[in-house]
Design an enzyme around this catalytic site. Structure first.
Site, PDB file in Angstrom:
ATOM      1  N   LYS A  24     -27.946  74.192  70.758  1.00 36.04           N
ATOM      2  CA  LYS A  24     -27.440  74.542  72.099  1.00 36.04           C
ATOM      3  C   LYS A  24     -26.034  75.151  72.018  1.00 36.04           C
ATOM      4  O   LYS A  24     -25.751  76.144  72.679  1.00 36.04           O
ATOM      5  CB  LYS A  24     -27.442  73.309  73.026  1.00 36.04           C
ATOM      6  CG  LYS A  24     -28.816  72.671  73.211  1.00 36.04           C
ATOM      7  CD  LYS A  24     -28.809  71.552  74.241  1.00 36.04           C
ATOM      8  CE  LYS A  24     -27.994  70.341  73.845  1.00 36.04           C
ATOM      9  NZ  LYS A  24     -28.570  69.553  72.726  1.00 36.04           N
ATOM     10  N   ARG A  99     -28.531  65.379  81.579  1.00 35.40           N
ATOM     11  CA  ARG A  99     -29.280  64.641  80.565  1.00 35.40           C
ATOM     12  C   ARG A  99     -30.098  63.521  81.189  1.00 35.40           C
ATOM     13  O   ARG A  99     -30.776  62.792  80.455  1.00 35.40           O
ATOM     14  CB  ARG A  99     -28.296  64.023  79.562  1.00 35.40           C
ATOM     15  CG  ARG A  99     -28.104  64.842  78.283  1.00 35.40           C
ATOM     16  CD  ARG A  99     -27.004  64.181  77.492  1.00 35.40           C
ATOM     17  NE  ARG A  99     -27.146  64.316  76.076  1.00 35.40           N
ATOM     18  CZ  ARG A  99     -26.418  65.151  75.331  1.00 35.40           C
ATOM     19  NH1 ARG A  99     -25.549  65.955  75.880  1.00 35.40           N
ATOM     20  NH2 ARG A  99     -26.567  65.154  74.030  1.00 35.40           N
ATOM     21  N   ARG A 138     -24.247  68.904  59.666  1.00 35.14           N
ATOM     22  CA  ARG A 138     -23.119  69.184  60.561  1.00 35.14           C
ATOM     23  C   ARG A 138     -22.053  68.093  60.423  1.00 35.14           C
ATOM     24  O   ARG A 138     -20.863  68.373  60.461  1.00 35.14           O
ATOM     25  CB  ARG A 138     -23.629  69.264  62.008  1.00 35.14           C
ATOM     26  CG  ARG A 138     -22.574  69.662  63.018  1.00 35.14           C
ATOM     27  CD  ARG A 138     -23.178  69.968  64.371  1.00 35.14           C
ATOM     28  NE  ARG A 138     -23.478  68.766  65.139  1.00 35.14           N
ATOM     29  CZ  ARG A 138     -24.050  68.778  66.347  1.00 35.14           C
ATOM     30  NH1 ARG A 138     -24.419  69.902  66.897  1.00 35.14           N
ATOM     31  NH2 ARG A 138     -24.282  67.653  66.999  1.00 35.14           N
ATOM     32  N   ARG A 144     -17.705  64.828  63.059  1.00 36.08           N
ATOM     33  CA  ARG A 144     -18.229  64.027  64.179  1.00 36.08           C
ATOM     34  C   ARG A 144     -18.894  62.764  63.649  1.00 36.08           C
ATOM     35  O   ARG A 144     -19.865  62.825  62.899  1.00 36.08           O
ATOM     36  CB  ARG A 144     -19.237  64.860  64.983  1.00 36.08           C
ATOM     37  CG  ARG A 144     -18.579  65.700  66.049  1.00 36.08           C
ATOM     38  CD  ARG A 144     -19.575  66.484  66.830  1.00 36.08           C
ATOM     39  NE  ARG A 144     -20.593  65.647  67.486  1.00 36.08           N
ATOM     40  CZ  ARG A 144     -21.478  66.124  68.347  1.00 36.08           C
ATOM     41  NH1 ARG A 144     -21.486  67.395  68.638  1.00 36.08           N
ATOM     42  NH2 ARG A 144     -22.348  65.318  68.900  1.00 36.08           N
ATOM     43  N   ARG A 156     -29.748  58.503  69.329  1.00 36.53           N
ATOM     44  CA  ARG A 156     -29.579  59.633  70.256  1.00 36.53           C
ATOM     45  C   ARG A 156     -30.931  60.249  70.590  1.00 36.53           C
ATOM     46  O   ARG A 156     -31.175  60.646  71.724  1.00 36.53           O
ATOM     47  CB  ARG A 156     -28.641  60.681  69.648  1.00 36.53           C
ATOM     48  CG  ARG A 156     -27.186  60.272  69.809  1.00 36.53           C
ATOM     49  CD  ARG A 156     -26.308  60.856  68.753  1.00 36.53           C
ATOM     50  NE  ARG A 156     -26.141  62.292  68.841  1.00 36.53           N
ATOM     51  CZ  ARG A 156     -25.690  63.036  67.822  1.00 36.53           C
ATOM     52  NH1 ARG A 156     -25.389  62.456  66.669  1.00 36.53           N
ATOM     53  NH2 ARG A 156     -25.533  64.323  67.973  1.00 36.53           N
TER      54      ARG A 156
HETATM   55  P1  ADP Z   1     -25.563  66.521  70.837  1.00 32.72           P
HETATM   56  O1  ADP Z   1     -26.335  67.470  71.725  1.00 32.72           O
HETATM   57  O2  ADP Z   1     -25.529  66.952  69.411  1.00 32.72           O
HETATM   58  O3  ADP Z   1     -25.945  65.079  70.989  1.00 32.72           O
HETATM   59  P2  ADP Z   1     -23.203  66.565  72.578  1.00 32.72           P
HETATM   60  O4  ADP Z   1     -21.888  67.070  72.150  1.00 32.72           O
HETATM   61  O5  ADP Z   1     -23.907  67.297  73.660  1.00 32.72           O
HETATM   62  O6  ADP Z   1     -24.042  66.586  71.223  1.00 32.72           O
HETATM   63  O7  ADP Z   1     -23.121  65.024  73.026  1.00 32.72           O
HETATM   64  C1  ADP Z   1     -22.495  64.045  72.213  1.00 32.72           C
HETATM   65  C2  ADP Z   1     -22.526  62.695  72.930  1.00 32.72           C
HETATM   66  O8  ADP Z   1     -21.758  62.778  74.161  1.00 32.72           O
HETATM   67  C3  ADP Z   1     -23.913  62.207  73.379  1.00 32.72           C
HETATM   68  O9  ADP Z   1     -24.615  61.526  72.357  1.00 32.72           O
HETATM   69  C4  ADP Z   1     -23.536  61.283  74.557  1.00 32.72           C
HETATM   70  O10 ADP Z   1     -23.067  60.037  74.093  1.00 32.72           O
HETATM   71  C5  ADP Z   1     -22.359  62.005  75.203  1.00 32.72           C
HETATM   72  N1  ADP Z   1     -22.815  62.944  76.278  1.00 32.72           N
HETATM   73  C6  ADP Z   1     -22.707  64.291  76.259  1.00 32.72           C
HETATM   74  N2  ADP Z   1     -23.221  64.826  77.388  1.00 32.72           N
HETATM   75  C7  ADP Z   1     -23.662  63.777  78.131  1.00 32.72           C
HETATM   76  C8  ADP Z   1     -24.305  63.674  79.401  1.00 32.72           C
HETATM   77  N3  ADP Z   1     -24.613  64.775  80.134  1.00 32.72           N
HETATM   78  N4  ADP Z   1     -24.623  62.438  79.866  1.00 32.72           N
HETATM   79  C9  ADP Z   1     -24.328  61.346  79.154  1.00 32.72           C
HETATM   80  N5  ADP Z   1     -23.738  61.365  77.955  1.00 32.72           N
HETATM   81  C10 ADP Z   1     -23.388  62.569  77.433  1.00 32.72           C
END
Ligand code: ADP
Length: 202
Positions: A24, A99, A138, A144, A156
């Protein structure tokens, strides 16, 4: 890209959907450049809060480090602020948001306040074993923590299956969901995304 149709400003609002590691972020960067959109990545916003040591950032970190979703109210408030501060945007690309169903419902309301709506939801489809490989790789370069431990990664995916995947049905019911093969050359995937976006713009 802002179109003026019958005195109404039409924004191009995209959701880039898919599991962790689907690409993404990579595709967002290319789409932003091509369509001149404002990027909202809730993951990036949460990590920025954490780096700044804010109360919100510290709260979010407890969830992120376990691979759990941050509570809806926190994330929705953050997106609302971002959108209000970018009121002149030609459109938004939502990356990692919504999400959950409540987040999607809140987003519909927020866009309604902009006299706008979601144009299309592009779902990057990649199977789990490939995703784990990508995330661990990554984790070696990004630093991270949530990408470095396989248990956190699997958690996740569990969250994605239980809380996020139902959104594909939510947006399919609105005839807005398009699935795109997320494995292959980055530029080929990008071209495929652009074709679906251009179809919406016609
Ligand atoms: P990835 O898609 O690789 O999991 P992100 O950077 O989008 O990475 O998200 C990292 C973490 O941030 C998620 O595992 C969650 O804990 C939190 N997070 C991100 N976006 C949301 C969201 N829209 N709602 C709830 N938690 C979120």
């Amino acid at each position: 890209m802002k179109l003026l149709i019958c005195d109404t400003l039409i924004m191009l609002n995209l959701i880039l959907f898919g599991p962790p590691g689907a690409g993404k972020g990579t595709q967002s960067e290319k789409l932003i450049a091509k369509y001149n959109l404002s990027h909202i990545s809730t993951g990036d916003l949460l990590r920025a809060e954490r780096a700044a040591g804010t109360e919100l950032g510290n709260l979010a970190n407890d969830y992120i480090s376990k691979g759990e979703l941050v509570p809806d109210s926190v994330v929705i408030g953050m997106v609302k602020n971002f959108m209000l501060n970018h009121g002149d945007a030609a459109g938004f690309i939502f990356d990692g948001f919504p999400r959950t169903i409540p987040q999607a419902e809140a987003l519909d309301t927020m866009l309604h306040d902009f006299s706008s709506s979601i144009s299309v939801v592009l779902g990057l489809e990649v199977e789990e074993d490939e995703l784990v490989k990508r995330l661990l790789l990554r984790g070696q370069s990004s630093g991270r923590v949530d990408d470095q431990d396989e248990n956190t990664i699997r958690n996740r995916f569990q969250e994605y299956q239980n809380k996020t995947l139902p959104l594909a049905g939510f947006y399919s019911n609105q005839n807005k969901y398009v699935g795109v093969q997320g494995i292959g050359e980055i530029d080929l995937i990008f071209n495929s995304l652009c074709q679906h976006i251009d179809a919406v713009l016609q």
